[in-house]
Design a protein around this motif. Structure first.
Motif, PDB file in Angstrom:
ATOM      1  N   ILE A  73       0.837  -1.199   0.000  1.00 17.73           N
ATOM      2  CA  ILE A  73       0.000   0.000   0.000  1.00 17.73           C
ATOM      3  C   ILE A  73       0.877   1.257   0.000  1.00 17.73           C
ATOM      4  O   ILE A  73       0.756   2.118  -0.856  1.00 17.73           O
ATOM      5  CB  ILE A  73      -0.953   0.013   1.227  1.00 17.73           C
ATOM      6  CG1 ILE A  73      -1.761  -1.296   1.314  1.00 17.73           C
ATOM      7  CG2 ILE A  73      -1.869   1.243   1.194  1.00 17.73           C
ATOM      8  CD1 ILE A  73      -2.698  -1.597   0.159  1.00 17.73           C
ATOM      9  N   CYS A  74       1.791   1.351   0.975  1.00 20.83           N
ATOM     10  CA  CYS A  74       2.604   2.566   1.058  1.00 20.83           C
ATOM     11  C   CYS A  74       3.987   2.388   0.432  1.00 20.83           C
ATOM     12  O   CYS A  74       4.710   3.350   0.267  1.00 20.83           O
ATOM     13  CB  CYS A  74       2.731   3.020   2.509  1.00 20.83           C
ATOM     14  SG  CYS A  74       3.601   1.855   3.576  1.00 20.83           S
ATOM     15  N   GLY A  75       4.359   1.154   0.111  1.00 20.63           N
ATOM     16  CA  GLY A  75       5.644   0.907  -0.544  1.00 20.63           C
ATOM     17  C   GLY A  75       6.839   0.961   0.374  1.00 20.63           C
ATOM     18  O   GLY A  75       7.976   0.826  -0.066  1.00 20.63           O
ATOM     19  N   LYS A  76       6.612   1.139   1.662  1.00 20.45           N
ATOM     20  CA  LYS A  76       7.720   1.190   2.597  1.00 20.45           C
ATOM     21  C   LYS A  76       8.038  -0.204   3.122  1.00 20.45           C
ATOM     22  O   LYS A  76       7.159  -1.049   3.227  1.00 20.45           O
ATOM     23  CB  LYS A  76       7.376   2.117   3.762  1.00 20.45           C
ATOM     24  CG  LYS A  76       7.451   3.569   3.365  1.00 20.45           C
ATOM     25  CD  LYS A  76       7.133   4.443   4.529  1.00 20.45           C
ATOM     26  CE  LYS A  76       7.236   5.909   4.123  1.00 20.45           C
ATOM     27  NZ  LYS A  76       6.719   6.780   5.152  1.00 20.45           N
ATOM     28  N   ALA A  77       9.314  -0.380   3.479  1.00 27.44           N
ATOM     29  CA  ALA A  77       9.744  -1.692   3.960  1.00 27.44           C
ATOM     30  C   ALA A  77      10.149  -1.591   5.418  1.00 27.44           C
ATOM     31  O   ALA A  77      10.655  -0.565   5.861  1.00 27.44           O
ATOM     32  CB  ALA A  77      10.900  -2.192   3.128  1.00 27.44           C
ATOM     33  N   HIS A  78       9.925  -2.647   6.130  1.00 31.58           N
ATOM     34  CA  HIS A  78      10.415  -2.691   7.504  1.00 31.58           C
ATOM     35  C   HIS A  78      11.060  -4.043   7.757  1.00 31.58           C
ATOM     36  O   HIS A  78      10.862  -4.997   7.020  1.00 31.58           O
ATOM     37  CB  HIS A  78       9.289  -2.391   8.507  1.00 31.58           C
ATOM     38  CG  HIS A  78       8.190  -3.395   8.525  1.00 31.58           C
ATOM     39  ND1 HIS A  78       7.112  -3.329   7.677  1.00 31.58           N
ATOM     40  CD2 HIS A  78       8.000  -4.482   9.301  1.00 31.58           C
ATOM     41  CE1 HIS A  78       6.305  -4.333   7.925  1.00 31.58           C
ATOM     42  NE2 HIS A  78       6.812  -5.068   8.909  1.00 31.58           N
ATOM     43  N   LEU A  79      11.866  -4.091   8.797  1.00 34.06           N
ATOM     44  CA  LEU A  79      12.568  -5.321   9.135  1.00 34.06           C
ATOM     45  C   LEU A  79      12.033  -5.880  10.438  1.00 34.06           C
ATOM     46  O   LEU A  79      11.483  -5.153  11.260  1.00 34.06           O
ATOM     47  CB  LEU A  79      14.066  -5.048   9.292  1.00 34.06           C
ATOM     48  CG  LEU A  79      14.820  -4.619   8.045  1.00 34.06           C
ATOM     49  CD1 LEU A  79      16.191  -4.116   8.427  1.00 34.06           C
ATOM     50  CD2 LEU A  79      14.956  -5.762   7.068  1.00 34.06           C
ATOM     51  N   ARG A  80      12.229  -7.151  10.588  1.00 37.54           N
ATOM     52  CA  ARG A  80      11.855  -7.801  11.829  1.00 37.54           C
ATOM     53  C   ARG A  80      13.003  -8.684  12.275  1.00 37.54           C
ATOM     54  O   ARG A  80      13.849  -9.056  11.464  1.00 37.54           O
ATOM     55  CB  ARG A  80      10.625  -8.689  11.618  1.00 37.54           C
ATOM     56  CG  ARG A  80       9.351  -7.901  11.694  1.00 37.54           C
ATOM     57  CD  ARG A  80       8.187  -8.804  11.544  1.00 37.54           C
ATOM     58  NE  ARG A  80       7.005  -7.983  11.254  1.00 37.54           N
ATOM     59  CZ  ARG A  80       5.905  -8.456  10.757  1.00 37.54           C
ATOM     60  NH1 ARG A  80       5.797  -9.736  10.482  1.00 37.54           N
ATOM     61  NH2 ARG A  80       4.883  -7.671  10.536  1.00 37.54           N
ATOM     62  N   GLU A  81      12.961  -9.001  13.527  1.00 37.93           N
ATOM     63  CA  GLU A  81      13.946  -9.935  14.083  1.00 37.93           C
ATOM     64  C   GLU A  81      13.894 -11.233  13.277  1.00 37.93           C
ATOM     65  O   GLU A  81      12.827 -11.795  13.049  1.00 37.93           O
ATOM     66  CB  GLU A  81      13.596 -10.197  15.545  1.00 37.93           C
ATOM     67  CG  GLU A  81      14.445 -11.222  16.238  1.00 37.93           C
ATOM     68  CD  GLU A  81      15.709 -10.623  16.835  1.00 37.93           C
ATOM     69  OE1 GLU A  81      16.686 -11.356  16.922  1.00 37.93           O
ATOM     70  OE2 GLU A  81      15.699  -9.425  17.185  1.00 37.93           O
TER      71      GLU A  81
END
Ligand SMILES: [Zn+2]
Length: 92
Positions: A73-81
Motif C-alpha cells: 500500500i505505502c511501498g515502505k519496507a520494515h525489518l523484523r527480528e
C-alpha cells in the motif's frame, strides 16, 4: 521451512494489516541499539571487560534468516527480528 512471498501482516507505517511482499536480505538490522550493546560499548573502553571478554562459543547449527517486509500500500519496507531455520524457501 516454506513461506509465501505475499501475505497480510501489520505495517507500522499504515498502522494496520496490509498485503506485504518479502525479500531476503543478507543482514538484518533492527532499529537502534539494545541495552546489551550499550553495556558492551561502555565496558570495552578500559579494564576488565567482564562477561564480554570471553571467547565466544561455537557456531549454532542454523543461521537466522533475515527478511525485509515491503508494504504494497505505502511501498515502505520494515525489518523484523530474524528467526532460525535450516532450509528456507519462499513460495508463490
Ligand atoms: Zn504500509
Amino acid at each position: 521451512m516454506k513461506k509465501p512471498v505475499k501475505f497480510n501482516t501489520y505495517c507500522p507505517y499504515c498502522r494496520k494489516h496490509t498485503e506485504h511482499e518479502v525479500e531476503r536480505v543478507k543482514k538484518g538490522k533492527t532499529t537502534g541499539l539494545h541495552w546489551i550493546d550499550r553495556q558492551k560499548a561502555r565496558r570495552s573502553k578500559v579494564g576488565n571487560r567482564g562477561k564480554f571478554g570471553k571467547v565466544p562459543g561455537g557456531d549454532k547449527p542454523t543461521k537466522k534468516i533475515n527478511m525485509r517486509y515491503r508494504c504494497k500500500i505505502c511501498g515502505k519496507a520494515h525489518l523484523r527480528e530474524g528467526y532460525r531455520a535450516g532450509k528456507f524457501e519462499l513460495t508463490e
